[in-house]
Design an enzyme around this catalytic site. Structure first.
Site, PDB file in Angstrom:
ATOM      1  N   HIS A 156     -10.622   8.119 -21.275  1.00 19.92           N
ATOM      2  CA  HIS A 156     -11.666   7.481 -21.789  1.00 19.92           C
ATOM      3  C   HIS A 156     -12.878   8.592 -21.686  1.00 19.92           C
ATOM      4  O   HIS A 156     -14.133   7.864 -21.563  1.00 19.92           O
ATOM      5  CB  HIS A 156     -11.980   6.459 -20.899  1.00 19.92           C
ATOM      6  CG  HIS A 156     -10.786   5.590 -20.512  1.00 19.92           C
ATOM      7  ND1 HIS A 156     -10.464   4.361 -21.183  1.00 19.92           N
ATOM      8  CD2 HIS A 156      -9.947   5.624 -19.431  1.00 19.92           C
ATOM      9  CE1 HIS A 156      -9.205   4.008 -20.766  1.00 19.92           C
ATOM     10  NE2 HIS A 156      -8.827   4.743 -19.854  1.00 19.92           N
ATOM     11  N   SER A 277     -29.974  26.877 -37.616  1.00 17.26           N
ATOM     12  CA  SER A 277     -30.754  25.934 -38.086  1.00 17.26           C
ATOM     13  C   SER A 277     -32.086  26.448 -39.085  1.00 17.26           C
ATOM     14  O   SER A 277     -32.345  27.425 -38.644  1.00 17.26           O
ATOM     15  CB  SER A 277     -31.175  24.784 -37.166  1.00 17.26           C
ATOM     16  OG  SER A 277     -32.252  24.244 -37.698  1.00 17.26           O
ATOM     17  N   LYS A 283     -31.259  26.945 -32.219  1.00 20.29           N
ATOM     18  CA  LYS A 283     -29.864  26.402 -32.591  1.00 20.29           C
ATOM     19  C   LYS A 283     -28.705  27.375 -32.941  1.00 20.29           C
ATOM     20  O   LYS A 283     -29.085  28.390 -33.602  1.00 20.29           O
ATOM     21  CB  LYS A 283     -29.878  25.285 -33.853  1.00 20.29           C
ATOM     22  CG  LYS A 283     -30.687  24.097 -33.624  1.00 20.29           C
ATOM     23  CD  LYS A 283     -29.886  23.169 -32.531  1.00 20.29           C
ATOM     24  CE  LYS A 283     -29.944  21.774 -33.062  1.00 20.29           C
ATOM     25  NZ  LYS A 283     -29.062  20.895 -33.536  1.00 20.29           N
ATOM     26  N   GLU A 290     -16.886  21.446 -37.152  1.00 16.86           N
ATOM     27  CA  GLU A 290     -17.429  20.162 -37.764  1.00 16.86           C
ATOM     28  C   GLU A 290     -16.854  20.052 -39.164  1.00 16.86           C
ATOM     29  O   GLU A 290     -16.461  18.864 -39.571  1.00 16.86           O
ATOM     30  CB  GLU A 290     -19.008  20.143 -37.892  1.00 16.86           C
ATOM     31  CG  GLU A 290     -19.719  20.133 -36.388  1.00 16.86           C
ATOM     32  CD  GLU A 290     -21.149  20.225 -36.313  1.00 16.86           C
ATOM     33  OE1 GLU A 290     -21.749  19.425 -37.294  1.00 16.86           O
ATOM     34  OE2 GLU A 290     -21.546  20.862 -35.650  1.00 16.86           O
TER      35      GLU A 290
END
Ligand code: ARG
Length: 460
Positions: A156, A277, A283, A290
């Site tokens: 979970h 970024s 970043k 992704e």
């Protein structure tokens, strides 16, 4: 001559119809398979006395010339032709004249395209098997080096029990091993040669189908000519296998994204495998993961397109089947681009062992072991569960781990606690005493890793 038919027509094809009907824009990538199949077909026609030796030789040489001219860039596959089959045949006729016109004896584009696609898919399956094998090797190397890298295991997405990085990655090893064997099975099943099925009912020429099958590396010729020209099961099966494989990579990616987050900091991706970024200078984003996670959607979509295109088609060949190519190519291209990149990204990842170990010690991952300890002292498991539950509640209030309490504090919950509890609920003991087959204990893991290494070596 850009078209293979026309005798029974009195009008030119409407330009929009031609553009709509043509497949050369995407089936041109089958040129090698198409030429390879034609060469063997011509050789077989010669061997059977259906073509003269002379025509047969002219065809071989003509096809060889076309192949090398395409590969060298001298011959460009242009869009005035309907499909790759028309392009190759028209080119052959330009080069060698009448002998070229005899190549299509005893053959239809229906069995020709069925052959080309099978050859292409078989090569793709082999390429992807190789890529998955390489990824498996990469994972196994990381596992070998991290048998004692402790980390929390989750259910979970809540900390559950402590485990090791080797154990966690071992789960992906198993998933990908199944993907590998699934693709191997699919390859074996598809390895039958449809050429010789003709348009749908075979042919009156005395073709030697088994010879063609053998020359093209197939295990045998297909057994029913209607099925041969209308079967796309092998593509559906392959796309299903790729979908499952991509789903696994997507889960793996998701975990790496979580582990790479500022909150977790379990991993640091190599600079060469991350991106920045345009506005936020701090970043460093896990874009490869992704993208892999995102691209699984395309592969599922490709599978769905083909499943839907095939649904309800009557036997035998229907033009709907031309719609098999773009989704198949897209799924293959997508998976073939993702797997090696993912492997390299994984190989270069740095694992923050200290952070992982500290995380494994927090969140009461040793609660099950504390209960098991009491069971060992004669407390029934259900009672032990209750005692440790109350103990955890107490610890939450104090913001401490179970192992940070004193023996006296522990004894307030059960007089069965003794000095040996601290060793029993230590991280190392919690992991290394889990020795059931498939568990993270070092000795159990070593056995698994060794068996996996032997299996990997046997796959070469
Ligand atoms: N371009 C067609 C395909 O991909 C080749 C087979 C055409 N056969 C036919 N009878 N029109 O399916």
């Amino acid at each position: 001559m850009a078209q293979l038919w026309g005798g029974r027509f009195t009008k030119q094809t409407d330009a929009a119809v031609k553009a709509f009907n043509d497949s050369i824009g995407f089936d041109k990538r089958l040129y090698r398979q198409d030429i390879q199949g034609s060469m063997v077909h011509a050789r077989m026609l010669g061997k059977q006395g259906i073509l003269t030796e002379e025509d047969c030789r002219a065809i071989q040489e003509g096809l060889e010339g076309i192949l090398s001219d395409i590969e060298s860039g001298k011959l460009v596959i242009t869009s005035e032709y309907e499909d790759i089959h028309s392009f190759v045949e028209a080119n052959l006729i330009d080069r060698i004249g009448d002998a070229g016109k005899r190549l299509h004896t005893g053959r239809s584009r229906n069995d020709q395209v069925a052959l080309d696609m099978r050859l292409y898919t078989r090569d793709a399956a082999d390429e992807i098997r190789g890529q998955v094998l390489h990824l498996l090797k990469t994972i196994l190397e990381i596992m070998e080096a991290n048998k004692e890298t402790f980390m929390p295991g989750f259910t979970h997405l809540q900390k559950a029990q402590p485990t090791t990085l080797a154990h966690h990655l071992g789960a992906y090893f198993e998933m990908l091993r199944r993907d590998y064997t699934r693709i191997s099975d699919c390859r074996d099943r598809m390895n039958e040669c449809p050429l010789g099925a003709g348009a749908m009912a075979g042919t009156t020429y005395p073709l030697d189908r088994e010879y063609v099958a053998g020359e093209l590396g197939f295990a045998c010729a297909t057994r029913n000519s209607m099925d041969s020209v209308s079967d796309r099961d092998y593509l559906l099966e392959f796309l299903s296998d790729l979908s499952i494989l991509m789903m696994h990579l997507s889960r793996f990616s998701e975990e790496l994204i979580i582990w790479n987050s500022n909150e977790y900091r379990f991993v640091e991706m190599d600079d060469a495998f991350s991106t920045g970024s345009s506005i936020m200078p701090q970043k460093k984003n896990p874009d490869i993961c992704e993208l892999v996670r995102g691209k699984v959607g395309r592969v599922y979509g490709d599978l769905m397109s083909l499943l839907t295109a095939m649904k309800g088609l009557p036997l035998a060949y229907n033009k709907d089947m031309q719609e098999d190519k773009e989704p198949a190519f897209d799924a293959i291209d997508t998976a073939a681009a993702c797997i090696p990149l993912f492997a390299e990204m994984l190989r270069t990842i740095r694992f923050n062992k200290k952070v992982m170990e500290t995380s494994a010690m927090r969140g009461f991952t040793n609660a099950t072991d504390a209960a098991d300890y009491l069971v060992g002292k004669g407390v029934p498991f259900r009672d032990a569960h209750g005692i440790i539950g109350r103990l955890v509640l107490h610890c939450i209030a104090l913001d401490k781990g179970i192992e940070e309490l004193t023996l006296d504090e522990l004894r307030a919950f059960s007089d069965r606690f003794g000095e040996d509890v601290f060793e029993a609920i230590s991280l190392r003991a919690c992991v290394n005493r889990r020795l059931t087959a498939g568990a993270p204990g070092e000795a159990a893991m070593e056995k698994e890793i060794e068996a996996s290494r032997v299996w990997l070596q046997s796959q070469k």
